[in-house]
Design a protein around this motif. Structure first.
Motif, PDB file in Angstrom:
ATOM      1  N   PRO A  14      18.831  32.417 -52.419  1.00 51.17           N
ATOM      2  CA  PRO A  14      19.130  33.294 -53.552  1.00 51.17           C
ATOM      3  C   PRO A  14      20.124  32.702 -54.547  1.00 51.17           C
ATOM      4  O   PRO A  14      20.129  33.090 -55.704  1.00 51.17           O
ATOM      5  CB  PRO A  14      19.699  34.548 -52.881  1.00 51.17           C
ATOM      6  CG  PRO A  14      20.204  34.091 -51.573  1.00 51.17           C
ATOM      7  CD  PRO A  14      19.310  32.964 -51.155  1.00 51.17           C
ATOM      8  N   GLN A  15      20.955  31.749 -54.131  1.00 50.25           N
ATOM      9  CA  GLN A  15      21.957  31.198 -55.036  1.00 50.25           C
ATOM     10  C   GLN A  15      21.514  29.916 -55.726  1.00 50.25           C
ATOM     11  O   GLN A  15      22.278  29.330 -56.482  1.00 50.25           O
ATOM     12  CB  GLN A  15      23.263  30.899 -54.279  1.00 50.25           C
ATOM     13  CG  GLN A  15      23.946  32.098 -53.722  1.00 50.25           C
ATOM     14  CD  GLN A  15      23.587  32.363 -52.271  1.00 50.25           C
ATOM     15  OE1 GLN A  15      22.755  31.689 -51.688  1.00 50.25           O
ATOM     16  NE2 GLN A  15      24.212  33.360 -51.689  1.00 50.25           N
ATOM     17  N   LEU A  16      20.294  29.448 -55.516  1.00 46.30           N
ATOM     18  CA  LEU A  16      19.867  28.149 -56.021  1.00 46.30           C
ATOM     19  C   LEU A  16      19.959  28.058 -57.543  1.00 46.30           C
ATOM     20  O   LEU A  16      20.589  27.144 -58.083  1.00 46.30           O
ATOM     21  CB  LEU A  16      18.444  27.831 -55.570  1.00 46.30           C
ATOM     22  CG  LEU A  16      17.899  26.494 -56.058  1.00 46.30           C
ATOM     23  CD1 LEU A  16      18.677  25.353 -55.413  1.00 46.30           C
ATOM     24  CD2 LEU A  16      16.427  26.374 -55.736  1.00 46.30           C
ATOM     25  N   GLU A  17      19.329  28.982 -58.260  1.00 48.97           N
ATOM     26  CA  GLU A  17      19.359  28.926 -59.723  1.00 48.97           C
ATOM     27  C   GLU A  17      20.774  29.069 -60.262  1.00 48.97           C
ATOM     28  O   GLU A  17      21.133  28.424 -61.239  1.00 48.97           O
ATOM     29  CB  GLU A  17      18.478  30.017 -60.342  1.00 48.97           C
ATOM     30  CG  GLU A  17      17.015  29.856 -60.078  1.00 48.97           C
ATOM     31  CD  GLU A  17      16.552  30.814 -59.023  1.00 48.97           C
ATOM     32  OE1 GLU A  17      17.352  31.177 -58.145  1.00 48.97           O
ATOM     33  OE2 GLU A  17      15.376  31.192 -59.059  1.00 48.97           O
ATOM     34  N   LEU A  18      21.574  29.906 -59.624  1.00 48.93           N
ATOM     35  CA  LEU A  18      22.947  30.104 -60.065  1.00 48.93           C
ATOM     36  C   LEU A  18      23.751  28.813 -59.962  1.00 48.93           C
ATOM     37  O   LEU A  18      24.454  28.425 -60.899  1.00 48.93           O
ATOM     38  CB  LEU A  18      23.612  31.202 -59.235  1.00 48.93           C
ATOM     39  CG  LEU A  18      25.087  31.440 -59.503  1.00 48.93           C
ATOM     40  CD1 LEU A  18      25.298  31.927 -60.919  1.00 48.93           C
ATOM     41  CD2 LEU A  18      25.642  32.419 -58.510  1.00 48.93           C
ATOM     42  N   LEU A  19      23.647  28.114 -58.850  1.00 50.28           N
ATOM     43  CA  LEU A  19      24.396  26.872 -58.672  1.00 50.28           C
ATOM     44  C   LEU A  19      23.886  25.776 -59.597  1.00 50.28           C
ATOM     45  O   LEU A  19      24.684  25.009 -60.165  1.00 50.28           O
ATOM     46  CB  LEU A  19      24.331  26.429 -57.211  1.00 50.28           C
ATOM     47  CG  LEU A  19      25.027  27.367 -56.225  1.00 50.28           C
ATOM     48  CD1 LEU A  19      24.803  26.895 -54.796  1.00 50.28           C
ATOM     49  CD2 LEU A  19      26.507  27.484 -56.529  1.00 50.28           C
ATOM     50  N   LEU A  20      22.578  25.666 -59.764  1.00 50.45           N
ATOM     51  CA  LEU A  20      22.037  24.681 -60.700  1.00 50.45           C
ATOM     52  C   LEU A  20      22.442  25.011 -62.135  1.00 50.45           C
ATOM     53  O   LEU A  20      22.725  24.114 -62.933  1.00 50.45           O
ATOM     54  CB  LEU A  20      20.514  24.609 -60.581  1.00 50.45           C
ATOM     55  CG  LEU A  20      19.958  23.982 -59.303  1.00 50.45           C
ATOM     56  CD1 LEU A  20      18.446  24.104 -59.278  1.00 50.45           C
ATOM     57  CD2 LEU A  20      20.390  22.542 -59.173  1.00 50.45           C
ATOM     58  N   GLY A  21      22.480  26.294 -62.466  1.00 55.54           N
ATOM     59  CA  GLY A  21      22.934  26.709 -63.796  1.00 55.54           C
ATOM     60  C   GLY A  21      24.395  26.367 -64.029  1.00 55.54           C
ATOM     61  O   GLY A  21      24.777  25.943 -65.122  1.00 55.54           O
ATOM     62  N   ALA A  22      25.229  26.526 -63.001  1.00 52.93           N
ATOM     63  CA  ALA A  22      26.644  26.151 -63.133  1.00 52.93           C
ATOM     64  C   ALA A  22      26.782  24.647 -63.352  1.00 52.93           C
ATOM     65  O   ALA A  22      27.594  24.201 -64.172  1.00 52.93           O
ATOM     66  CB  ALA A  22      27.420  26.584 -61.894  1.00 52.93           C
ATOM     67  N   ALA A  23      25.990  23.858 -62.642  1.00 53.29           N
ATOM     68  CA  ALA A  23      26.023  22.401 -62.844  1.00 53.29           C
ATOM     69  C   ALA A  23      25.557  22.048 -64.259  1.00 53.29           C
ATOM     70  O   ALA A  23      26.143  21.173 -64.911  1.00 53.29           O
ATOM     71  CB  ALA A  23      25.151  21.709 -61.803  1.00 53.29           C
ATOM     72  N   GLY A  24      24.528  22.727 -64.746  1.00 49.18           N
ATOM     73  CA  GLY A  24      24.069  22.506 -66.115  1.00 49.18           C
ATOM     74  C   GLY A  24      25.121  22.894 -67.137  1.00 49.18           C
ATOM     75  O   GLY A  24      25.308  22.215 -68.151  1.00 49.18           O
ATOM     76  N   TRP A  25      25.825  23.985 -66.867  1.00 45.82           N
ATOM     77  CA  TRP A  25      26.885  24.430 -67.768  1.00 45.82           C
ATOM     78  C   TRP A  25      27.999  23.379 -67.848  1.00 45.82           C
ATOM     79  O   TRP A  25      28.477  23.060 -68.937  1.00 45.82           O
ATOM     80  CB  TRP A  25      27.444  25.762 -67.291  1.00 45.82           C
ATOM     81  CG  TRP A  25      28.418  26.359 -68.251  1.00 45.82           C
ATOM     82  CD1 TRP A  25      29.772  26.237 -68.245  1.00 45.82           C
ATOM     83  CD2 TRP A  25      28.112  27.162 -69.383  1.00 45.82           C
ATOM     84  NE1 TRP A  25      30.321  26.918 -69.289  1.00 45.82           N
ATOM     85  CE2 TRP A  25      29.312  27.500 -70.006  1.00 45.82           C
ATOM     86  CE3 TRP A  25      26.920  27.627 -69.924  1.00 45.82           C
ATOM     87  CZ2 TRP A  25      29.376  28.283 -71.157  1.00 45.82           C
ATOM     88  CZ3 TRP A  25      26.981  28.411 -71.066  1.00 45.82           C
ATOM     89  CH2 TRP A  25      28.192  28.728 -71.669  1.00 45.82           C
ATOM     90  N   VAL A 157      20.734  20.227 -73.423  1.00 50.70           N
ATOM     91  CA  VAL A 157      20.175  20.218 -72.078  1.00 50.70           C
ATOM     92  C   VAL A 157      21.029  21.039 -71.119  1.00 50.70           C
ATOM     93  O   VAL A 157      20.520  21.871 -70.378  1.00 50.70           O
ATOM     94  CB  VAL A 157      20.024  18.769 -71.563  1.00 50.70           C
ATOM     95  CG1 VAL A 157      19.591  18.756 -70.119  1.00 50.70           C
ATOM     96  CG2 VAL A 157      19.044  18.018 -72.413  1.00 50.70           C
ATOM     97  N   GLY A 158      22.334  20.819 -71.140  1.00 54.23           N
ATOM     98  CA  GLY A 158      23.203  21.502 -70.188  1.00 54.23           C
ATOM     99  C   GLY A 158      23.302  22.995 -70.417  1.00 54.23           C
ATOM    100  O   GLY A 158      23.040  23.800 -69.516  1.00 54.23           O
ATOM    101  N   LEU A 159      23.672  23.373 -71.623  1.00 49.45           N
ATOM    102  CA  LEU A 159      23.848  24.797 -71.912  1.00 49.45           C
ATOM    103  C   LEU A 159      22.505  25.526 -71.960  1.00 49.45           C
ATOM    104  O   LEU A 159      22.394  26.660 -71.491  1.00 49.45           O
ATOM    105  CB  LEU A 159      24.618  24.975 -73.218  1.00 49.45           C
ATOM    106  CG  LEU A 159      26.029  24.362 -73.234  1.00 49.45           C
ATOM    107  CD1 LEU A 159      26.667  24.546 -74.597  1.00 49.45           C
ATOM    108  CD2 LEU A 159      26.898  24.938 -72.140  1.00 49.45           C
ATOM    109  N   GLY A 160      21.481  24.872 -72.513  1.00 47.26           N
ATOM    110  CA  GLY A 160      20.147  25.484 -72.515  1.00 47.26           C
ATOM    111  C   GLY A 160      19.592  25.636 -71.110  1.00 47.26           C
ATOM    112  O   GLY A 160      19.011  26.664 -70.757  1.00 47.26           O
ATOM    113  N   GLY A 161      19.766  24.602 -70.290  1.00 48.00           N
ATOM    114  CA  GLY A 161      19.318  24.673 -68.897  1.00 48.00           C
ATOM    115  C   GLY A 161      20.055  25.748 -68.118  1.00 48.00           C
ATOM    116  O   GLY A 161      19.465  26.461 -67.305  1.00 48.00           O
TER     117      GLY A 161
END
Length: 185
Positions: A14-25, A157-161
Motif C-alpha cells: 500500500p505504501q509503494l506509490e507514496l514512497l516512490l512519489g516522495a523520492a520523485g519529489w 520529471v520529479g515533481l510531475g512524477g
C-alpha cells in the motif's frame, strides 16, 4: 475500475506509490537549488511522512503475498534497483551534460518496473502510472538535452512524477473514497 489483487488482509504494497512519489519529489526539488527548493523538499517530505503513517494505520503492511508472487515481485524490484544504481554511476562518468539524464532515465526505469509489477500483482492502475512515468522521463530527457541546468528536467520529471504517483496512491489506498464520503457525495 482497477482489478486489484485483494485479499482479506488488504491491498499489496500500500505504501509503494507514496514512497516512490516522495523520492520523485526529492529529485524534483534538487534541481531548484537551495532556499526555495529546500523548503519545498521539506514540505513534501513532511507530507509524505504524515501520509505514510495514515496509510500504515489503515492498511498495516498490506496483504501478504504468496511465495511465488513475492519472489517475482522482488525480482522486478531488484532489477529496477540495479538499473537505477547503474544509471547513477555510469551517466555522470560519460561526460559533461550526461549526468542530467540520470533522473529522467531513472523515471523511465521505475515506470517500466511498475508496468512489470502490474502484471505480477494484477494491479492495472500501475500500468497507467508506469506509462505516465515513462512519458515524463522521455520529456525530461528531451529537456535535459536541449537546456542547460537541471531545473527543467529534474523539476518536470520529479515533481510531475510525484504528483502522478501520489494521485495513484490516493486512489488505490481509498483516500479519494474517504474524501467523497466526507463531502457527502
Amino acid at each position: 475500475m482497477s482489478r486489484t489483487l485483494r485479499t482479506p488482509a488488504g491491498i499489496p504494497l500500500p505504501q509503494l506509490e507514496l514512497l516512490l512519489g516522495a523520492a520523485g519529489w526529492v529529485a524534483g526539488t534538487l534541481g531548484l537549488g537551495s532556499g526555495g527548493g529546500t523548503l519545498l523538499m521539506a514540505a513534501g517530505l513532511l507530507f509524505s511522512g504524515w501520509w505514510f503513517t495514515v496509510i500504515r494505520r489503515r492498511h498495516g503492511r498490506g496483504a501478504r503475498l504468496p511465495r511465488e508472487l513475492r519472489t517475482r515481485a522482488l525480482r522486478v524490484v531488484a532489477a529496477v534497483a540495479v538499473v537505477l544504481v547503474a544509471l547513477s554511476i555510469v551517466l555522470p562518468m560519460i561526460g559533461n551534460g550526461w549526468g542530467e539524464l540520470t533522473v529522467p532515465l531513472g523515471a523511465v526505469a521505475i515506470g517500466v518496473g511498475l508496468i512489470a509489477l502490474a502484471s505480477v500483482l494484477v494491479e492495472r492502475s500501475w500500468t497507467a502510472v508506469g506509462g505516465a512515468l515513462v512519458v515524463l522521463g522521455a520529456v525530461g530527457a528531451l529537456l535535459a538535452l536541449n537546456t542547460a541546468g537541471t531545473a527543467g528536467p529534474y523539476g518536470v520529471v520529479g515533481l510531475g512524477g510525484a504528483a502522478v504517483l501520489w494521485a495513484a496512491a490516493a486512489r488505490r489506498t481509498g483516500a479519494v473514497t474517504d474524501v467523497r464520503e466526507r463531502i457527502g457525495r
